[in-house]
Design an enzyme around this catalytic site. Structure first.
Site, short mmCIF file in Angstrom:
data_model
loop_
_atom_site.label_atom_id
_atom_site.label_comp_id
_atom_site.label_asym_id
_atom_site.label_seq_id
_atom_site.Cartn_x
_atom_site.Cartn_y
_atom_site.Cartn_z
N ARG A 173 -84.13 -43.77 8.88
CA ARG A 173 -82.90 -44.19 9.56
C ARG A 173 -81.89 -43.05 9.64
NH1 ARG A 173 -78.72 -45.52 6.48
NH2 ARG A 173 -77.78 -47.01 7.91
N ASP B 151 -71.95 -45.12 5.83
CA ASP B 151 -72.71 -45.95 4.90
C ASP B 151 -72.21 -45.85 3.47
OD1 ASP B 151 -74.61 -47.06 6.51
OD2 ASP B 151 -76.03 -45.41 6.24
#
Ligand code: 6GU
Length: 239
Positions: A154, A169
């Site tokens: 990812r 994140d």
């Protein structure tokens, strides 16, 4: 990026060809090979394990099939990852470092692990890392590989639609991400924090930073202790 997984349970890795990763594969961003270690056994019973030298419980995976498998699958210089509860911690930093590599090979052990000489020998041909995904014991490396491959892929350019969602994140800056909200502004007596509706972008950024620091201090004091002064503002260092 090329990813190869060696395992005695290839079906366990089926999720690698689904959802997010399936799309990335179809778009040519990553290619994945899953290989049955038993291909490289040489006896009718396709034996991959034997009892440990020195005695003790359980079985150890034999070096011979692993040696032939790695000679067949590992590109010269490719990083070899060996999942084991006895490894160094797998973290977001490790994922980011691996995401810059052209190829990764994962060697899934079962039983009491793989004969140590496999990792020692493999280190003569390229980098080898023995890693753990947390302080608990899994039956084998397969589920840990699913976790690590998802965390790494990812981060590859183009795999996640919105590059900013990766940048902000949890763990990207050493802190946990704070809470998120969407419509409606009031739900069952619970309101969205008013600052998020204010349109004051600097105020929102300050509030999110404070929430992130507060949550990290409460849930992960170990992470706060690891923060370097460079990742905290002068004001935050006084708190
Ligand atoms: Cl990477 N493998 C196994 N078998 N158990 C684990 C682990 C890995 N990480 C934590 N526990």
């Amino acid at each position: 990026m090329r990813i190869d997984v060696l395992t005695i349970f290839p079906e366990y890795l089926a999720p690698l060809s689904q959802s997010l990763l399936g799309k990335a594969t179809a778009r040519g961003l990553v290619s994945i090979g899953v290989h049955d270690l038993r291909q490289w056994t040489d006896d009718v019973h396709r034996t991959v394990d034997d009892s440990p030298y020195g005695g003790g419980p359980g079985m150890v995976m034999r070096a011979e099939p692993w040696g032939r498998a790695l000679e067949s699958v590992r590109l010269p210089g490719a990083r070899l990852v060996v999942p084991t509860p006895a490894g160094r911690p797998f973290t977001q930093q490790v994922a980011a470092r691996w995401a810059t590599e052209p190829a990764l090979v994962f060697a899934c052990g079962r039983y009491e692990g793989i004969d140590q000489r496999v990792a020692d020998w493999a280190a003569e041909a390229g980098p080898v890392e023995e890693v753990s995904i947390g302080d608990y014991v899994l039956a084998g490396g397969e589920s840990a590989v699913l976790v690590m491959v998802e965390a790494v892929t990812r981060l590859l350019p183009g795999v996640v639609g919105n590059a900013e969602s990766v940048e902000f994140d949890s763990h990207a800056d050493g802190l946990l991400e704070g809470p998120s909200y969407t419509r409606p502004a009031s739900w069952r007596g619970h309101d969205v924090p008013p600052v998020l509706l204010s349109g004051d972008h600097a105020g929102i950024a300050r509030w999110r930073r404070e929430q992130s620091l507060r949550r990290t201090a409460q849930r992960r004091p170990d992470l706060v202790a690891q923060l370097d002064s460079a990742s905290l503002t002068a004001a935050e260092q006084l708190v």
